[in-house]
Structure formats: C-alpha cells, structure tokens
Scaffold this motif. Structure first.
Motif, mmCIF file in Angstrom:
data_model
loop_
_atom_site.group_PDB
_atom_site.id
_atom_site.type_symbol
_atom_site.label_atom_id
_atom_site.label_comp_id
_atom_site.label_asym_id
_atom_site.label_seq_id
_atom_site.Cartn_x
_atom_site.Cartn_y
_atom_site.Cartn_z
ATOM 1 N N TYR A 86 0.838 -1.203 0.000
ATOM 2 C CA TYR A 86 0.000 0.000 0.000
ATOM 3 C C TYR A 86 0.874 1.255 0.000
ATOM 4 C CZ TYR A 86 -3.686 3.295 1.133
ATOM 5 O OH TYR A 86 -4.551 4.366 1.098
ATOM 6 N N TYR A 87 1.906 1.263 0.826
ATOM 7 C CA TYR A 87 2.840 2.392 0.829
ATOM 8 C C TYR A 87 3.418 2.618 -0.571
ATOM 9 C CZ TYR A 87 3.172 2.308 6.001
ATOM 10 O OH TYR A 87 2.921 2.358 7.342
ATOM 11 N N LEU A 88 3.825 1.545 -1.214
ATOM 12 C CA LEU A 88 4.414 1.662 -2.554
ATOM 13 C C LEU A 88 3.398 2.219 -3.550
ATOM 14 C CD1 LEU A 88 6.521 -1.631 -2.765
ATOM 15 C CD2 LEU A 88 7.275 0.652 -2.068
ATOM 16 N N ALA A 89 2.155 1.768 -3.466
ATOM 17 C CA ALA A 89 1.109 2.277 -4.368
ATOM 18 C C ALA A 89 0.881 3.770 -4.144
ATOM 19 C CB ALA A 89 -0.188 1.496 -4.171
ATOM 20 N N VAL A 90 0.871 4.199 -2.896
ATOM 21 C CA VAL A 90 0.701 5.629 -2.598
ATOM 22 C C VAL A 90 1.871 6.427 -3.165
ATOM 23 C CG1 VAL A 90 0.607 7.355 -0.746
ATOM 24 C CG2 VAL A 90 -0.793 5.287 -0.599
ATOM 25 N N LEU A 91 3.063 5.905 -3.047
ATOM 26 C CA LEU A 91 4.236 6.593 -3.617
ATOM 27 C C LEU A 91 4.106 6.730 -5.126
ATOM 28 C CD1 LEU A 91 7.133 4.986 -1.523
ATOM 29 C CD2 LEU A 91 6.167 7.282 -1.282
ATOM 30 N N VAL A 92 3.705 5.655 -5.796
ATOM 31 C CA VAL A 92 3.548 5.692 -7.254
ATOM 32 C C VAL A 92 2.450 6.677 -7.642
ATOM 33 C CG1 VAL A 92 2.794 4.339 -9.250
ATOM 34 C CG2 VAL A 92 4.543 3.435 -7.715
ATOM 35 N N ARG A 93 1.332 6.681 -6.920
ATOM 36 C CA ARG A 93 0.255 7.632 -7.206
ATOM 37 C C ARG A 93 0.728 9.075 -7.055
ATOM 38 N NH1 ARG A 93 -4.634 4.616 -4.160
ATOM 39 N NH2 ARG A 93 -3.784 5.765 -2.413
ATOM 40 N N ASN A 94 1.787 9.268 -6.313
ATOM 41 C CA ASN A 94 2.317 10.609 -6.091
ATOM 42 C C ASN A 94 3.611 10.868 -6.855
ATOM 43 O OD1 ASN A 94 0.685 12.202 -3.897
ATOM 44 N ND2 ASN A 94 0.572 10.031 -3.375
ATOM 45 N N GLY A 95 3.817 10.101 -7.932
ATOM 46 C CA GLY A 95 4.880 10.398 -8.867
ATOM 47 C C GLY A 95 6.224 9.747 -8.636
ATOM 48 N N ILE A 140 10.445 -6.333 -1.262
ATOM 49 C CA ILE A 140 9.231 -6.208 -2.061
ATOM 50 C C ILE A 140 9.558 -5.290 -3.243
ATOM 51 C CG2 ILE A 140 6.792 -5.541 -2.073
ATOM 52 C CD1 ILE A 140 7.364 -7.602 0.095
ATOM 53 N N GLU A 141 9.523 -5.847 -4.430
ATOM 54 C CA GLU A 141 9.765 -5.059 -5.646
ATOM 55 C C GLU A 141 8.432 -4.532 -6.161
ATOM 56 O OE1 GLU A 141 12.698 -4.267 -6.774
ATOM 57 O OE2 GLU A 141 13.898 -5.624 -5.550
ATOM 58 N N TRP A 142 8.463 -3.409 -6.845
ATOM 59 C CA TRP A 142 7.247 -2.797 -7.388
ATOM 60 C C TRP A 142 6.580 -3.708 -8.409
ATOM 61 C CZ3 TRP A 142 3.414 0.078 -6.517
ATOM 62 C CH2 TRP A 142 2.553 0.449 -7.545
ATOM 63 N N ASP A 143 5.261 -3.765 -8.345
ATOM 64 C CA ASP A 143 4.439 -4.473 -9.313
ATOM 65 C C ASP A 143 3.217 -3.592 -9.556
ATOM 66 O OD1 ASP A 143 2.376 -6.158 -10.435
ATOM 67 O OD2 ASP A 143 3.489 -7.906 -9.727
ATOM 68 N N ASN A 144 2.859 -3.365 -10.802
ATOM 69 C CA ASN A 144 1.716 -2.507 -11.126
ATOM 70 C C ASN A 144 0.408 -2.988 -10.504
ATOM 71 O OD1 ASN A 144 3.155 -0.603 -12.602
ATOM 72 N ND2 ASN A 144 2.994 -1.787 -14.492
ATOM 73 N N GLN A 145 0.331 -4.266 -10.182
ATOM 74 C CA GLN A 145 -0.869 -4.824 -9.531
ATOM 75 C C GLN A 145 -1.149 -4.136 -8.199
ATOM 76 O OE1 GLN A 145 -3.192 -7.050 -10.631
ATOM 77 N NE2 GLN A 145 -4.271 -6.662 -8.711
ATOM 78 N N TYR A 146 -0.121 -3.574 -7.557
ATOM 79 C CA TYR A 146 -0.301 -2.933 -6.256
ATOM 80 C C TYR A 146 -1.263 -1.746 -6.329
ATOM 81 C CZ TYR A 146 3.948 -5.577 -5.034
ATOM 82 O OH TYR A 146 4.887 -6.559 -4.837
ATOM 83 N N LEU A 147 -1.329 -1.075 -7.482
ATOM 84 C CA LEU A 147 -2.273 0.039 -7.626
ATOM 85 C C LEU A 147 -3.720 -0.459 -7.550
ATOM 86 C CD1 LEU A 147 -0.515 2.140 -10.407
ATOM 87 C CD2 LEU A 147 -0.863 2.810 -8.018
ATOM 88 N N ALA A 148 -3.995 -1.544 -8.236
ATOM 89 C CA ALA A 148 -5.342 -2.125 -8.193
ATOM 90 C C ALA A 148 -5.641 -2.681 -6.803
ATOM 91 C CB ALA A 148 -5.480 -3.223 -9.247
ATOM 92 N N ASP A 149 -4.649 -3.327 -6.200
ATOM 93 C CA ASP A 149 -4.823 -3.855 -4.847
ATOM 94 C C ASP A 149 -5.149 -2.729 -3.875
ATOM 95 O OD1 ASP A 149 -4.176 -6.399 -5.796
ATOM 96 O OD2 ASP A 149 -2.100 -6.314 -5.054
#
Length: 167
Positions: free
Chosen positions: A91-100, A119-128
C-alpha cells in the motif's frame, strides 16, 4: 477519512480490529506487545534517522524512506502476521507511485528473527490499493462492529481483553 498503513494492516489481520481502530477505539497504547515492537523499531537501526527521511503523504507515514534509492524500510517485531505486513508495505508503494515516485521498492526487516523480505514494485499494487481502500471504507462505515472471529493471533492482540471480556 485518510487511510493509514495501520488500516491496511488491520484489514488483513482482523476486520473487527480495523472497525474498532477506525471508530476511535484504540488499544495500542495499553499493549506491552505494541510497546516492545516500538522499542525494537526505535533501537535496532540507530543510524537510520540520519540516513533516511520520514515521509508523510496521503495519510500514511513512512518512518524510514531512502529517497535516493526509492526504498521504504519497515521494521517489524515478528512475522506472525506477515501477510498484513506485506499488504501494508505494498500500500505504501502504491501511494508513492500515485504521487509520482517511479518504481519504488521496500524492505521489511524482522531484527529479532534476523530476516528481511524485499518487495519489488508491481503494477498490480495500484489495483490492490484501490480494492483495499474500498474494503476498509465498507467495513469502517458499517454501523455495527464485525463479529469476533477467533484466531491464533488474538492472544497477542492489543484488543484481546476488549474482544474477550465476556469469555
């Protein structure tokens, strides 16, 4: 209501605990187990405060963020609720990606166990993250607290006495 990493972790641990926490019934301050976890986090990696920054964004607070390498460092006492730890960090990683922030990663460290999980980034985390936000919202807006579900981790939960007061 801004979501925190705690909301996401509790979603993956216990819906009752999530509802109680989100509705202002917070027991963490009374728990020796929570206090021990904070002590481990505060005393294990003493040089972190100098090397990394604290980052607060969209309601989450990351204690140790390596901005240069885009790595979240999360310290946990035990791996008993590892799935919840993974979800919280994703979730932290998804928030970071949403913020650029592009391609962040994370390290979950268990100093007492001398283990770490990367934990490496995976685009699925945004949907999760979007799904988890909806699930949290549904649970915490319900007028009644979810029923008690007995789990092996209950005895080490800060809400144990509250949940089992009549047993």
């Amino acid at each position: 209501m801004p979501l925190t990493g705690t909301h996401i972790a509790y979603l993956h641990t216990c819906h009752r605990k999530l509802w109680l926490f989100a509705n202002g019934i917070q027991m963490e301050h009374t728990s020796d187990i929570v206090a021990e976890g904070k002590l481990i986090a505060d005393s294990t990696y003493l040089d972190r405060a100098r090397k990394y920054t604290e980052l607060a964004i969209e309601g989450i607070k990351i204690d140790f963020y390596d901005a240069k390498n885009k790595v979240v460092h999360e310290v946990k006492k035990s791996d008993k609720v590892e799935q919840a730890h993974f979800a919280q960090v994703k979730y932290y990683l998804a928030v970071l990606v949403r913020n650029g922030i592009d391609q962040p990663s994370a390290i979950i460290e268990y100093p007492k166990l001398k283990q770490r999980e990367i934990i490496e980034w995976d685009n699925q985390y945004l949907a999760d993250a979007t799904l988890w936000e909806l699930q949290v919202e549904t649970i915490v807006k319900d007028e009644s607290c979810p029923a008690l579900v007995k789990k092996s981790i209950c005895k080490s939960c800060s809400y144990y006495e509250l949940c089992y007061v009549n047993e």
